[in-house]
Design an enzyme around this catalytic site. Structure first.
Site, PDB file in Angstrom:
ATOM      1  N   GLY A  11      -4.047 -15.121  14.038  1.00  0.00           N
ATOM      2  CA  GLY A  11      -4.468 -13.761  13.726  1.00  0.00           C
ATOM      3  C   GLY A  11      -3.321 -12.769  13.724  1.00  0.00           C
ATOM      4  CB  CYS A  51       0.821 -12.683  -0.986  1.00  0.00           C
ATOM      5  SG  CYS A  51      -0.073 -11.528   0.031  1.00  0.00           S
ATOM      6  N   GLY A  59       0.822  -1.211   0.000  1.00  0.00           N
ATOM      7  CA  GLY A  59       0.000   0.000   0.000  1.00  0.00           C
ATOM      8  C   GLY A  59       0.854   1.257   0.000  1.00  0.00           C
ATOM      9  NE  ARG A 114     -10.828 -18.862  18.685  1.00  0.00           N
ATOM     10  CZ  ARG A 114     -10.499 -17.694  19.199  1.00  0.00           C
ATOM     11  NH1 ARG A 114      -9.957 -17.602  20.379  1.00  0.00           N
ATOM     12  NH2 ARG A 114     -10.718 -16.589  18.510  1.00  0.00           N
ATOM     13  N   GLY A 150      -7.643 -21.532  12.480  1.00  0.00           N
ATOM     14  CA  GLY A 150      -8.458 -22.090  11.398  1.00  0.00           C
ATOM     15  C   GLY A 150      -8.719 -21.072  10.306  1.00  0.00           C
ATOM     16  CB  THR A 165      -1.665  -7.561  -1.164  1.00  0.00           C
ATOM     17  OG1 THR A 165      -0.926  -8.174  -0.127  1.00  0.00           O
ATOM     18  CG2 THR A 165      -0.765  -6.749  -2.053  1.00  0.00           C
ATOM     19  NE  ARG A 204     -14.840 -17.026  13.717  1.00  0.00           N
ATOM     20  CZ  ARG A 204     -14.834 -15.697  13.804  1.00  0.00           C
ATOM     21  NH1 ARG A 204     -15.897 -15.010  13.491  1.00  0.00           N
ATOM     22  NH2 ARG A 204     -13.747 -15.068  14.203  1.00  0.00           N
ATOM     23  CE1 TYR A 248      -8.059 -15.294   2.613  1.00  0.00           C
ATOM     24  CE2 TYR A 248      -8.966 -14.625   4.721  1.00  0.00           C
ATOM     25  CZ  TYR A 248      -8.973 -14.561   3.335  1.00  0.00           C
ATOM     26  OH  TYR A 248      -9.884 -13.781   2.693  1.00  0.00           O
ATOM     27  CD  GLU A 276      -3.373 -19.124   2.141  1.00  0.00           C
ATOM     28  OE1 GLU A 276      -4.155 -18.639   1.316  1.00  0.00           O
ATOM     29  OE2 GLU A 276      -2.387 -18.498   2.581  1.00  0.00           O
ATOM     30  CG  HIS A 281     -16.930 -29.174 -23.347  1.00  0.00           C
ATOM     31  ND1 HIS A 281     -17.343 -29.676 -22.138  1.00  0.00           N
ATOM     32  CD2 HIS A 281     -16.743 -30.244 -24.166  1.00  0.00           C
ATOM     33  CE1 HIS A 281     -17.415 -30.993 -22.219  1.00  0.00           C
ATOM     34  NE2 HIS A 281     -17.057 -31.356 -23.437  1.00  0.00           N
ATOM     35  CB  THR A 315       3.002  -8.387   5.257  1.00  0.00           C
ATOM     36  OG1 THR A 315       3.277  -7.701   6.472  1.00  0.00           O
ATOM     37  CG2 THR A 315       2.451  -9.762   5.559  1.00  0.00           C
ATOM     38  CB  CYS A 316       2.261  -8.576   0.045  1.00  0.00           C
ATOM     39  SG  CYS A 316       2.015  -9.343  -1.554  1.00  0.00           S
ATOM     40  CD  GLU A 339     -17.796 -27.781 -19.523  1.00  0.00           C
ATOM     41  OE1 GLU A 339     -18.693 -27.699 -20.377  1.00  0.00           O
ATOM     42  OE2 GLU A 339     -16.817 -28.541 -19.651  1.00  0.00           O
ATOM     43  CE  LYS A 376      -0.338 -17.673  -0.109  1.00  0.00           C
ATOM     44  NZ  LYS A 376      -1.296 -16.911   0.667  1.00  0.00           N
ATOM     45  CE1 TYR A 396       6.227  -3.395  -3.561  1.00  0.00           C
ATOM     46  CE2 TYR A 396       7.176  -5.190  -4.826  1.00  0.00           C
ATOM     47  CZ  TYR A 396       6.074  -4.573  -4.273  1.00  0.00           C
ATOM     48  OH  TYR A 396       4.828  -5.099  -4.440  1.00  0.00           O
TER      49      TYR A 396
HETATM   50  P1  NDP Z   1      -7.536 -14.986  10.704  1.00  0.00           P
HETATM   51  O1  NDP Z   1      -8.078 -13.896  11.535  1.00  0.00           O
HETATM   52  O2  NDP Z   1      -8.102 -15.274   9.367  1.00  0.00           O
HETATM   53  O3  NDP Z   1      -7.576 -16.344  11.529  1.00  0.00           O
HETATM   54  C1  NDP Z   1      -7.121 -16.437  12.841  1.00  0.00           C
HETATM   55  C2  NDP Z   1      -7.472 -17.808  13.344  1.00  0.00           C
HETATM   56  O4  NDP Z   1      -6.918 -18.001  14.616  1.00  0.00           O
HETATM   57  C3  NDP Z   1      -8.987 -17.989  13.483  1.00  0.00           C
HETATM   58  O5  NDP Z   1      -9.279 -19.306  13.108  1.00  0.00           O
HETATM   59  C4  NDP Z   1      -9.211 -17.757  14.960  1.00  0.00           C
HETATM   60  O6  NDP Z   1     -10.306 -18.455  15.470  1.00  0.00           O
HETATM   61  C5  NDP Z   1      -7.939 -18.338  15.540  1.00  0.00           C
HETATM   62  N1  NDP Z   1      -7.574 -17.762  16.819  1.00  0.00           N
HETATM   63  C6  NDP Z   1      -7.497 -16.460  17.167  1.00  0.00           C
HETATM   64  N2  NDP Z   1      -7.097 -16.327  18.442  1.00  0.00           N
HETATM   65  C7  NDP Z   1      -6.909 -17.569  18.919  1.00  0.00           C
HETATM   66  C8  NDP Z   1      -6.499 -18.099  20.164  1.00  0.00           C
HETATM   67  N3  NDP Z   1      -6.205 -17.308  21.189  1.00  0.00           N
HETATM   68  N4  NDP Z   1      -6.422 -19.444  20.307  1.00  0.00           N
HETATM   69  C9  NDP Z   1      -6.723 -20.240  19.265  1.00  0.00           C
HETATM   70  N5  NDP Z   1      -7.111 -19.814  18.068  1.00  0.00           N
HETATM   71  C10 NDP Z   1      -7.212 -18.489  17.882  1.00  0.00           C
HETATM   72  O7  NDP Z   1      -5.992 -14.685  10.662  1.00  0.00           O
HETATM   73  P2  NDP Z   1      -4.801 -15.242   9.794  1.00  0.00           P
HETATM   74  O8  NDP Z   1      -3.632 -15.044  10.680  1.00  0.00           O
HETATM   75  O9  NDP Z   1      -5.078 -16.591   9.243  1.00  0.00           O
HETATM   76  O10 NDP Z   1      -4.766 -14.224   8.582  1.00  0.00           O
HETATM   77  C11 NDP Z   1      -4.722 -12.820   8.812  1.00  0.00           C
HETATM   78  C12 NDP Z   1      -5.283 -12.083   7.638  1.00  0.00           C
HETATM   79  O11 NDP Z   1      -4.345 -12.133   6.583  1.00  0.00           O
HETATM   80  C13 NDP Z   1      -6.553 -12.689   7.061  1.00  0.00           C
HETATM   81  O12 NDP Z   1      -7.697 -12.191   7.688  1.00  0.00           O
HETATM   82  C14 NDP Z   1      -6.489 -12.292   5.635  1.00  0.00           C
HETATM   83  O13 NDP Z   1      -7.137 -11.053   5.501  1.00  0.00           O
HETATM   84  C15 NDP Z   1      -5.025 -12.157   5.360  1.00  0.00           C
HETATM   85  N6  NDP Z   1      -4.524 -13.293   4.547  1.00  0.00           N
HETATM   86  C16 NDP Z   1      -5.026 -13.489   3.303  1.00  0.00           C
HETATM   87  C17 NDP Z   1      -4.582 -14.535   2.535  1.00  0.00           C
HETATM   88  C18 NDP Z   1      -5.152 -14.746   1.174  1.00  0.00           C
HETATM   89  O14 NDP Z   1      -5.761 -13.841   0.631  1.00  0.00           O
HETATM   90  N7  NDP Z   1      -4.987 -15.931   0.576  1.00  0.00           N
HETATM   91  C19 NDP Z   1      -3.559 -15.465   3.020  1.00  0.00           C
HETATM   92  C20 NDP Z   1      -3.125 -15.178   4.348  1.00  0.00           C
HETATM   93  C21 NDP Z   1      -3.596 -14.132   5.068  1.00  0.00           C
HETATM   94  P3  NDP Z   1     -11.824 -17.889  15.359  1.00  0.00           P
HETATM   95  O15 NDP Z   1     -12.297 -18.181  13.966  1.00  0.00           O
HETATM   96  O16 NDP Z   1     -12.559 -18.671  16.383  1.00  0.00           O
HETATM   97  O17 NDP Z   1     -11.754 -16.431  15.670  1.00  0.00           O
END
Ligand code: NDP
Length: 488
Positions: A298, A49, A16, A200, A177, A347, A206, A179, A183, A471, A43-44, A476, A52, A100
């Site tokens: 997160g 990204c 950005g 969890r 759980g 990104t 989610r 992204y 991944e 096709h 980060t990207c 499709e 990864k 960059y």
């Molecule tokens: P997310 O916020 O997507 O996921 C965090 C995960 O950790 C959730 O499953 C959450 O559970 C869990 N969690 C949070 N706190 C705890 C805890 N204390 N104990 C156990 N589990 C916990 O974050 P990510 O780090 O995966 O990704 C960050 C951001 O980066 C994404 O939101 C996305 O915007 C971006 N990203 C995009 C990608 C892409 O476009 N392909 C690839 C990677 C990242 P719960 O669901 O219960 O809250």
């Protein structure tokens, strides 16, 4: 003649910040400076990204010998050389960082390899001791991964660390759980690591369409990932005599009494020696030892110790900078874009926000940021591509028709593999507009980009219907689904 050193000072050289700086200098003719404390690309490019996706590519080759043999090729299973790949990856990142830097340089942006913080609304203080003034300041400092608040959490690594491992672990526990967790579970599994994932909640990913995330979870399990939902980590410690004795799982050679040499290798396999095999206790009472634990729990915005509050910038509950639709903070001349604002942390969104900022603040053409109908992809195996509303969100809003098909794609079905793909459209019963499209398939990221154009244009189901199929392809199916599977 301006009273300030610069028209614009950008803090943060990620996607950005770099885009905004370049366009402000190049198109708006502004005198621009940018400070970056770490590596250009952010980060990207450096720890997200790009590396990864290269790891995704690396991990996908593990399927190829099996598939290739079904197509008549005499291919033997091979082994993966992590140090070779990692060094190649890191030299590619060095190259991209150079690109960059030269883009900024070529646009006439002055670069400071330093940490910057606000001294007051128009003044930036650099870690070199210099101070600089600017008419407008843009904060684009991104975010950082966070570990859960449990004792010994620093024994676990975060996504930033994964690209620099000395060696791949034999087993890994991935916590989360979202992204990043999903991944990396697929990447590590593809690279031959024994992967366990604790999430969890009731189902991974989610917020995404339930049917689509259900299929991703099923495919991850079918590929050998030990995915436990409704499970979290409650305790962790270096695996020692006591802990290995009470180990009850099936996961790690280390726990089963690896030789001294193997154990030494495992200890070496992480960045810090104290991160050797780790004993973990989970909420379901199980105890296991893993060679490595990755927290993908997160990310938080990078707003600490930046002098923001003192300058009058409002900070939200998650530490994010609060901005309006034009990315303006509570201070008139200070703007913020990207993950530091914790809006949509992607990104291309940060880049869009940067472009809209330049229009608004540097060209005098107020341009709000459009956060509607953002397509995105999760690079699991298979990938998920998604745009618009999930079935669950759409049906809360209005009456909908759901068109959905799931099938075995030609390429892997021929090789006797059981992989399934999913194509789904969520359609407004009243307006006929396609409200959401969800694809789980190899290359779903590529497909959803194009579906995203149609949906952003307001395409109806009938527009999809009158488009001729390409096709034979997987995609499709997106234009050949005749009857809804349900109306809700
Ligand atoms: P997310 O916020 O997507 O996921 C965090 C995960 O950790 C959730 O499953 C959450 O559970 C869990 N969690 C949070 N706190 C705890 C805890 N204390 N104990 C156990 N589990 C916990 O974050 P990510 O780090 O995966 O990704 C960050 C951001 O980066 C994404 O939101 C996305 O915007 C971006 N990203 C995009 C990608 C892409 O476009 N392909 C690839 C990677 C990242 P719960 O669901 O219960 O809250």
């Amino acid at each position: 003649m301006s009273d300030y050193d610069y028209d614009l000072f950008v803090i943060g050289g990620g996607s950005g910040g770099v885009r905004a700086a370049r366009v402000a200098a190049g198109e708006a003719g502004a005198k621009v400076a940018l400070a970056e404390a770490d590596r250009y690309g952010g980060t990207c490019v450096i720890r997200g990204c790009v590396p990864k996706k290269l790891m995704v590519f690396a991990s996908e080759f593990s399927d190829m010998p099996m598939t290739g043999r079904a197509y008549g090729w005499d291919i033997k299973d091979g082994t993966f050389d992590w140090p070779m790949f990692r060094d190649h990856l890191n030299s590619e990142l060095d190259r991209l960082e150079g690109v960059y830097r030269s883009l900024l340089d070529g646009s006439g942006v002055e670069m400071f390899d330093a940490r910057a913080r606000l001294k007051e609304a128009h003044t930036v203080e650099l870690s070199t001791g210099e101070t600089k003034t600017a008419k407008t300041i843009l904060i684009a400092t991104g975010g950082h991964p966070v570990r859960p608040d449990i004792p010994n959490a620093d024994l676990g690594i975060v996504s930033d660390d994964i690209f620099h491992l000395e060696a791949l672990p034999k087993s890994i526990l991935i916590v989360g759980g979202g992204y990043i967790a999903c991944e990396f579970a697929c990447i590590m599994n593809g690279l031959g690591v024994e992967v366990t994932q604790y999430y969890r909640g009731a189902q991974i990913l989610r917020g995404f369409d339930e049917e689509a995330r259900g299929l991703v979870a099923e495919a991850m399990r079918a590929r050998g990932i030990n995915l436990f939902v409704g499970t979290n980590i409650v305790e962790m410690a270096p695996a020692g005599e006591d802990h290995t004795a009470s180990w009850t799982g099936t996961s790690s050679d280390a726990a089963m009494g690896a030789s001294a040499t193997q154990t030494a290798e495992l200890v070496k396999s992480t960045q810090e020696d104290r991160r050797g095999p780790i004993w973990v206790k989970s909420t379901n009472g199980g105890e296991k030892v893993f060679d490595m634990v990755l927290f993908a729990t997160g990310r938080d915005p990078n707003t600490k110790d930046m002098g923001l509050e003192d300058a009058g910038v409002e900070i939200g509950r998650r530490g994010e900078i609060v901005v309006d639709n034009y990315s303006k903070t509570a201070v008139d001349n200070i703007y913020a874009i990207g993950d530091v604002t914790n809006r949509v942390n992607l990104t291309p969104v940060a880049i869009r926000e940067g472009m809209a900022f330049v229009e608004t603040a540097m060209k005098g053409n107020p341009t709000p940021v459009d956060h509607e109908l953002i397509p995105s992809a999760i690079f699991t195996q298979p990938e998920m591509g998604t745009v618009g509303l999930s079935e669950e969100d759409a049906r809360d809003q209005e009456e909908i028709e759901v068109y959905c098909t799931s099938f075995r794609p030609m390429k892997t079905a021929f090789a006797g593999q059981s992989d399934r793909v999913l194509m789904k459209l969520v359609v407004s019963k009243e307006t006929r507009k396609v409200l959401g499209c969800h694809i789980v398939a190899p290359d779903a990221g590529e497909m959803i980009q194009l579906a995203g154009v149609a949906i952003k244009m307001g395409a109806t189901k009938e527009d999809f219907d009158r488009t001729v199929a390409v096709h034979p392809t997987m995609s499709e199916e997106i234009v050949t689904m005749r009857s809804p599977v349900r109306t809700v």
